[in-house]
Motif scaffolding. Structure first.
Motif, mmCIF file in Angstrom:
data_model
loop_
_atom_site.group_PDB
_atom_site.id
_atom_site.type_symbol
_atom_site.label_atom_id
_atom_site.label_comp_id
_atom_site.label_asym_id
_atom_site.label_seq_id
_atom_site.Cartn_x
_atom_site.Cartn_y
_atom_site.Cartn_z
ATOM 1 N N THR A 140 -15.183 -0.377 6.634
ATOM 2 C CA THR A 140 -14.474 -1.627 6.972
ATOM 3 C C THR A 140 -14.361 -1.808 8.495
ATOM 4 N N ARG A 165 -1.832 1.153 10.537
ATOM 5 C CA ARG A 165 -2.348 2.424 11.082
ATOM 6 C C ARG A 165 -2.869 3.338 9.979
ATOM 7 N N SER A 166 -3.467 2.749 8.943
ATOM 8 C CA SER A 166 -3.993 3.604 7.869
ATOM 9 C C SER A 166 -5.233 4.343 8.367
ATOM 10 N N ILE A 168 -8.004 4.467 6.795
ATOM 11 C CA ILE A 168 -9.260 3.785 6.463
ATOM 12 C C ILE A 168 -9.492 2.521 7.286
ATOM 13 N N HIS A 188 3.051 -0.791 13.685
ATOM 14 C CA HIS A 188 3.297 -0.313 12.320
ATOM 15 C C HIS A 188 4.730 -0.671 11.950
ATOM 16 N N ARG A 189 5.188 -0.136 10.849
ATOM 17 C CA ARG A 189 6.517 -0.522 10.354
ATOM 18 C C ARG A 189 7.658 -0.218 11.318
ATOM 19 N N VAL A 208 -2.434 -5.092 7.225
ATOM 20 C CA VAL A 208 -1.094 -4.783 6.730
ATOM 21 C C VAL A 208 -1.061 -4.765 5.205
ATOM 22 N N GLY A 209 -1.689 -5.771 4.598
ATOM 23 C CA GLY A 209 -1.670 -5.848 3.134
ATOM 24 C C GLY A 209 -0.477 -6.631 2.615
ATOM 25 N N ARG A 210 -0.126 -7.711 3.328
ATOM 26 C CA ARG A 210 0.990 -8.553 2.883
ATOM 27 C C ARG A 210 0.630 -10.024 3.082
ATOM 28 N N VAL A 228 -7.871 -8.447 7.814
ATOM 29 C CA VAL A 228 -8.423 -7.424 6.915
ATOM 30 C C VAL A 228 -7.743 -7.468 5.542
ATOM 31 N N MET A 230 -6.262 -7.948 1.913
ATOM 32 C CA MET A 230 -6.772 -8.462 0.631
ATOM 33 C C MET A 230 -5.594 -8.443 -0.319
ATOM 34 N N ASN A 231 -4.976 -9.584 -0.459
ATOM 35 C CA ASN A 231 -3.725 -9.652 -1.220
ATOM 36 C C ASN A 231 -3.831 -10.763 -2.264
ATOM 37 N N THR A 265 -17.873 -4.704 4.111
ATOM 38 C CA THR A 265 -17.587 -3.293 3.838
ATOM 39 C C THR A 265 -18.742 -2.616 3.088
HETATM 40 P P1 NAP Z 1 -2.010 0.672 3.969
HETATM 41 O O1 NAP Z 1 -2.522 2.053 3.911
HETATM 42 O O2 NAP Z 1 -0.963 0.210 3.030
HETATM 43 O O3 NAP Z 1 -1.489 0.425 5.463
HETATM 44 C C1 NAP Z 1 -0.769 -0.713 5.817
HETATM 45 C C2 NAP Z 1 -0.288 -0.562 7.241
HETATM 46 O O4 NAP Z 1 0.452 -1.710 7.592
HETATM 47 C C3 NAP Z 1 0.624 0.646 7.454
HETATM 48 O O5 NAP Z 1 0.207 1.355 8.610
HETATM 49 C C4 NAP Z 1 2.004 0.013 7.651
HETATM 50 O O6 NAP Z 1 2.824 0.711 8.577
HETATM 51 C C5 NAP Z 1 1.641 -1.326 8.250
HETATM 52 N N1 NAP Z 1 2.699 -2.309 7.985
HETATM 53 C C6 NAP Z 1 3.223 -2.671 6.803
HETATM 54 N N2 NAP Z 1 4.195 -3.584 6.981
HETATM 55 C C7 NAP Z 1 4.276 -3.816 8.304
HETATM 56 C C8 NAP Z 1 5.087 -4.649 9.118
HETATM 57 N N3 NAP Z 1 6.019 -5.435 8.592
HETATM 58 N N4 NAP Z 1 4.888 -4.625 10.458
HETATM 59 C C9 NAP Z 1 3.956 -3.831 11.021
HETATM 60 N N5 NAP Z 1 3.153 -3.017 10.285
HETATM 61 C C10 NAP Z 1 3.321 -3.007 8.961
HETATM 62 O O7 NAP Z 1 -3.184 -0.403 3.835
HETATM 63 P P2 NAP Z 1 -4.753 -0.311 4.194
HETATM 64 O O8 NAP Z 1 -5.427 0.552 3.212
HETATM 65 O O9 NAP Z 1 -4.935 -0.084 5.652
HETATM 66 O O10 NAP Z 1 -5.157 -1.825 3.883
HETATM 67 C C11 NAP Z 1 -4.549 -2.904 4.540
HETATM 68 C C12 NAP Z 1 -5.019 -4.206 3.898
HETATM 69 O O11 NAP Z 1 -6.429 -4.297 4.068
HETATM 70 C C13 NAP Z 1 -4.798 -4.262 2.375
HETATM 71 O O12 NAP Z 1 -4.540 -5.617 2.020
HETATM 72 C C14 NAP Z 1 -6.117 -3.841 1.803
HETATM 73 O O13 NAP Z 1 -6.348 -4.376 0.512
HETATM 74 C C15 NAP Z 1 -7.054 -4.433 2.815
HETATM 75 N N6 NAP Z 1 -8.363 -3.780 2.884
HETATM 76 C C16 NAP Z 1 -9.439 -4.588 2.869
HETATM 77 C C17 NAP Z 1 -10.706 -4.045 2.966
HETATM 78 C C18 NAP Z 1 -11.879 -4.952 2.961
HETATM 79 O O14 NAP Z 1 -12.974 -4.533 2.663
HETATM 80 N N7 NAP Z 1 -11.700 -6.219 3.309
HETATM 81 C C19 NAP Z 1 -10.873 -2.669 3.054
HETATM 82 C C20 NAP Z 1 -9.734 -1.856 3.109
HETATM 83 C C21 NAP Z 1 -8.468 -2.423 3.032
HETATM 84 P P3 NAP Z 1 3.392 2.217 8.306
HETATM 85 O O15 NAP Z 1 2.227 3.124 8.609
HETATM 86 O O16 NAP Z 1 4.500 2.376 9.289
HETATM 87 O O17 NAP Z 1 3.811 2.260 6.866
#
Ligand code: NAP
Length: 280
Positions: A140, A165-166, A168, A188-189, A208-210, A228, A230-231, A265
């Motif tokens: 990604t 900050r995931s 992946i 991040h959060r 973020v995923g929201r 990025v 996907m919700n 991706t």
């Molecule tokens: P994840 O592991 O859930 O990580 C989300 C990140 O967002 C965490 O670091 C979290 O902080 C941060 N966050 C959440 N709420 C926040 C806020 N209010 N303010 C600031 N930061 C906040 O998700 P992920 O795997 O990285 O995926 C993120 C999104 O991308 C999802 O919707 C997923 O479906 C999508 N995605 C898409 C693809 C694609 O091919 N298009 C590939 C991968 C993922 P903390 O670390 O402090 O909890």
């Protein structure tokens, strides 16, 4: 505002990979091979695996899907990885995540030969990325960099803000933007003033995923916005993190959802598999 069309950029890269695959077959007598391992019957994972298999067919790669029952033990899974590590016609190995709870994901990813780690999740490849000597980039973030490159957007000297900050997405895209000479901030959060930091971005990546997370008041006029997320929204419709209708007119370029980062991706997985075969 320019719409960054991930679908057409992805199609263009797949055409290039197809051509390279034909050249590879002509000179080697075989084609790049990807082994995909899936454990259990998670419906979303099954769709992802099917799409990866179809993508391989589209560019002319050989792909083999190893579908294991949910009851598979850690030892059985590791034995399969060991066998795939040894197989000369398998150049890339991908284990579809998440694995069922009783399996140890970290141990499984560590077992993949880093030379076949086309997902770019093995700590060896993560380390190579951090020290500036990348081999296999996670798909990604690699796709995002390719979207920027092919849209003529150079991160050098720009303020880049990554929200999330995931392992992946957030961390590796931050590392890649830094390697491309961006000045990078990761939120991040626990970040106190994410809105204000986001407003300082020339390039803003939301992972973020929201749904509805990133609103117009968080975007500097003229910024590049990469969504990025996907919700599903309240109506079950696929959407990103970005409130697209109000944010898009402010930006100089933006990725839509669907049709932005998403299509890239699997395409970058194909690119990594070709690379693995070429390196071998
Ligand atoms: P994840 O592991 O859930 O990580 C989300 C990140 O967002 C965490 O670091 C979290 O902080 C941060 N966050 C959440 N709420 C926040 C806020 N209010 N303010 C600031 N930061 C906040 O998700 P992920 O795997 O990285 O995926 C993120 C999104 O991308 C999802 O919707 C997923 O479906 C999508 N995605 C898409 C693809 C694609 O091919 N298009 C590939 C991968 C993922 P903390 O670390 O402090 O909890």
């Amino acid at each position: 505002m320019k719409l960054i069309d991930g679908k057409s950029i992805s199609a263009e890269i797949r055409r290039e990979i197809r051509t390279e695959c034909e050249a590879f077959r002509a000179s080697h007598g075989y084609v790049p091979g990807l082994a995909v391992v899936i454990v259990g019957d998670d419906p979303a994972s099954q769709i992802y695996v099917r799409n990866k298999r179809l993508a391989c067919e589209e560019v002319g790669f050989q792909s083999v899907v190893h579908a294991l029952p949910a009851s598979t033990t850690q030892a059985e899974l590791l034995a399969l990885i060991d066998a795939l590590n040894e197989k000369p016609d398998v150049h890339g190995i991908l284990v579809q995540l998440p694995l069922p709870k009783h399996l140890d994901e970290t141990e499984v990813l560590l077992r993949i030969n880093p030379k076949k780690d086309v997902d770019g999740f093995h700590p060896y490849n993560v380390g190579q990325l951090i020290i500036g000597n990348p081999t296999f980039l996670p798909c990604t973030p690699a796709g995002i960099m390719e979207l920027l490159k092919r849209s003529g957007i150079d991160p050098s000297g720009k303020n880049c803000v990554v929200i999330g900050r995931s392992n992946i997405v957030g961390k590796p895209i931050a590392a890649l933007l830094l390697a491309a000479n961006g000045t990078v901030t990761v939120c991040h959060r626990k970040t106190k003033n994410t809105e204000e930091i986001a407003r300082s971005a020339d390039i803003l990546v939301s992972a973020v995923g929201r749904a509805h997370f990133l609103t117009a008041d968080m975007v500097k006029p003229g910024a590049v916005v990469i969504d990025v997320g996907m919700n599903r929204d309240e109506n079950g419709k696929l959407c990103g993190d970005v409130e697209f209708d109000e944010v898009a007119p402010l930006t100089s370029a933006i990725t839509p959802v669907p049709g932005g980062v998403g299509p890239m991706t699997i395409t970058m997985l194909l690119a990594n598999t070709l690379k693995a075969a070429l390196r071998e």
